[in-house]
Design a protein around this motif. Structure first.
Motif, PDB file in Angstrom:
ATOM      1  N   TYR A  31       0.852  -1.180   0.000  1.00  0.00           N
ATOM      2  CA  TYR A  31       0.000   0.000   0.000  1.00  0.00           C
ATOM      3  C   TYR A  31       0.891   1.234   0.000  1.00  0.00           C
ATOM      4  O   TYR A  31       1.847   1.301   0.768  1.00  0.00           O
ATOM      5  N   TYR A  33       1.123   5.704  -0.302  1.00  0.00           N
ATOM      6  CA  TYR A  33       0.373   6.922   0.016  1.00  0.00           C
ATOM      7  C   TYR A  33       1.212   8.155  -0.290  1.00  0.00           C
ATOM      8  O   TYR A  33       2.432   8.127  -0.197  1.00  0.00           O
ATOM      9  N   ARG A 100      -1.642  -2.462   9.332  1.00  0.00           N
ATOM     10  CA  ARG A 100      -2.031  -1.063   9.439  1.00  0.00           C
ATOM     11  C   ARG A 100      -1.815  -0.526  10.827  1.00  0.00           C
ATOM     12  O   ARG A 100      -1.343   0.584  11.015  1.00  0.00           O
ATOM     13  N   ASN A 101      -2.162  -1.282  11.828  1.00  0.00           N
ATOM     14  CA  ASN A 101      -2.049  -0.769  13.181  1.00  0.00           C
ATOM     15  C   ASN A 101      -0.625  -0.738  13.699  1.00  0.00           C
ATOM     16  O   ASN A 101      -0.397  -0.269  14.797  1.00  0.00           O
ATOM     17  N   TYR A 102       0.313  -1.222  12.931  1.00  0.00           N
ATOM     18  CA  TYR A 102       1.699  -1.150  13.337  1.00  0.00           C
ATOM     19  C   TYR A 102       2.393   0.082  12.795  1.00  0.00           C
ATOM     20  O   TYR A 102       3.553   0.300  13.068  1.00  0.00           O
ATOM     21  N   GLY A 103       1.710   0.844  12.041  1.00  0.00           N
ATOM     22  CA  GLY A 103       2.276   2.104  11.591  1.00  0.00           C
ATOM     23  C   GLY A 103       2.789   2.066  10.168  1.00  0.00           C
ATOM     24  O   GLY A 103       3.262   1.051   9.684  1.00  0.00           O
ATOM     25  N   TYR A 104       2.665   3.169   9.539  1.00  0.00           N
ATOM     26  CA  TYR A 104       3.130   3.350   8.172  1.00  0.00           C
ATOM     27  C   TYR A 104       4.595   3.784   8.214  1.00  0.00           C
ATOM     28  O   TYR A 104       5.020   4.435   9.161  1.00  0.00           O
ATOM     29  N   PHE A 106       7.262   6.254   6.596  1.00  0.00           N
ATOM     30  CA  PHE A 106       7.297   7.480   5.812  1.00  0.00           C
ATOM     31  C   PHE A 106       8.691   7.773   5.297  1.00  0.00           C
ATOM     32  O   PHE A 106       9.694   7.422   5.942  1.00  0.00           O
ATOM     33  N   GLY A 107       8.752   8.447   4.165  1.00  0.00           N
ATOM     34  CA  GLY A 107       9.998   8.990   3.669  1.00  0.00           C
ATOM     35  C   GLY A 107      10.311  10.325   4.335  1.00  0.00           C
ATOM     36  O   GLY A 107       9.513  10.837   5.125  1.00  0.00           O
TER      37      GLY A 107
ATOM     38  N   PHE B  34      -2.106   7.458  17.043  1.00  0.00           N
ATOM     39  CA  PHE B  34      -0.657   7.384  16.879  1.00  0.00           C
ATOM     40  C   PHE B  34      -0.008   8.703  17.266  1.00  0.00           C
ATOM     41  O   PHE B  34      -0.604   9.768  17.140  1.00  0.00           O
ATOM     42  N   TYR B  36       3.570  10.405  15.922  1.00  0.00           N
ATOM     43  CA  TYR B  36       4.731  10.328  15.056  1.00  0.00           C
ATOM     44  C   TYR B  36       5.692  11.442  15.445  1.00  0.00           C
ATOM     45  O   TYR B  36       5.288  12.499  15.921  1.00  0.00           O
ATOM     46  N   GLY B  43      12.329  11.603   8.033  1.00  0.00           N
ATOM     47  CA  GLY B  43      10.908  11.378   7.785  1.00  0.00           C
ATOM     48  C   GLY B  43      10.122  11.241   9.062  1.00  0.00           C
ATOM     49  O   GLY B  43      10.653  11.366  10.166  1.00  0.00           O
ATOM     50  N   LEU B  44       8.832  11.014   8.908  1.00  0.00           N
ATOM     51  CA  LEU B  44       7.961  10.790  10.060  1.00  0.00           C
ATOM     52  C   LEU B  44       8.200   9.375  10.579  1.00  0.00           C
ATOM     53  O   LEU B  44       8.110   8.407   9.831  1.00  0.00           O
ATOM     54  N   LEU B  46       7.130   6.464  13.513  1.00  0.00           N
ATOM     55  CA  LEU B  46       6.138   6.095  14.514  1.00  0.00           C
ATOM     56  C   LEU B  46       6.789   6.086  15.892  1.00  0.00           C
ATOM     57  O   LEU B  46       7.795   5.406  16.113  1.00  0.00           O
ATOM     58  N   LYS B  49       1.667   3.987  19.678  1.00  0.00           N
ATOM     59  CA  LYS B  49       0.312   3.819  19.160  1.00  0.00           C
ATOM     60  C   LYS B  49      -0.592   3.213  20.224  1.00  0.00           C
ATOM     61  O   LYS B  49      -0.108   2.617  21.200  1.00  0.00           O
ATOM     62  N   THR B  51      -4.585   1.168  20.032  1.00  0.00           N
ATOM     63  CA  THR B  51      -5.608   0.731  19.095  1.00  0.00           C
ATOM     64  C   THR B  51      -7.004   0.651  19.691  1.00  0.00           C
ATOM     65  O   THR B  51      -7.979   0.490  18.957  1.00  0.00           O
TER      66      THR B  51
END
Lengths: 115, 113
Positions: A31, A33, A100-104, A106-107, B34, B36, B43-44, B46, B49, B51
């Protein structure tokens, strides 16, 4: 640790020109974004991409914008006919399936300045 | 619609001070929450978090508890260090299949020695 790579880190372009922002997501992620942050404002969702097609887009993502994954590794954001208000930091992110719940991930972002 | 409201900065603290960055949210359903962090030139990442309601996320000395009754997810750290200087973003994922994040504006934290 795997990372998402974005190039260039900073791009300056003249109003009306086309720009392509590039991202290399993590190889086993499915996925993808794009987000953007105009200086002093919120990070805003632009578009999500899965299975070689757009899965969701925001109201910001109009006909001026397009995304593609031309070669199975790069994920690009094209902005046609840039406007001054397109100046922002653009972030690419990727996500492994089912996490998903483990985090995305990012660059570092591309800072786009339209003059 | 779904949204996140985050305490505006900048926040400036001395080393070993207590940190709180407020975050409240508006969402339908059962979002995940979350924090970040963005260090200069990076970058961002994590940070932590949660849930579901009453979950506490924690990492690197930072904590945040998912409070459904107050729709909040405030970030805290008991003793900040210079290396904690960064921009902190609160975000929610509303739980749709493919996910998208709703971010707050970010809070710049500067810690002085």
């Amino acid at each position: 640790e795997p990372e998402v790579t974005q190039t260039p880190s900073h791009q300056v372009t003249q109003m009306g020109q086309e720009v392509i922002l590039r991202c290399v997501p993590i190889s086993n992620h499915l996925y993808f974004y794009w987000y953007r942050q105009i200086l002093g404002q919120k990070v805003e969702f632009l578009v999500s991409f899965y299975n070689n097609e757009i899965s969701e887009k925001s109201e910001i993502f109009d006909d001026q914008f397009s995304v593609e994954r031309p070669d199975g590794s790069n994920f690009t954001l094209k902005i046609r006919s840039t406007k001054l208000e397109d100046s922002a930091m653009y972030f690419c992110a990727s996500l492994r399936a089912g996490r998903r719940n483990y985090g995305y991930t990012f660059g570092s972002g591309t800072r786009l300045t339209v003059v | 619609g779904d949204s996140v409201t985050q305490m505006e900065g900048p926040v400036t603290l001395s080393e070993e001070a207590f940190l709180t960055i407020n975050c409240t949210y508006t969402a339908t359903g059962y979002p995940s929450l979350f924090w970040y962090v963005q260090y200069p030139g990076e970058g961002l990442q994590l940070l932590l978090k949660a849930t579901k309601a009453d979950d506490k996320g924690s990492n690197k000395g930072f904590e945040a508890t998912y409070r459904k009754e107050t729709t909040s997810f405030h970030l805290e750290k008991g003793s900040v260090q210079v290396s904690d200087s960064a921009v902190y973003f609160c975000a929610l994922d509303r739980g749709s299949t493919l996910g998208r994040l709703y971010f707050g504006r970010g809070t710049q934290l500067t810690v002085w020695p």
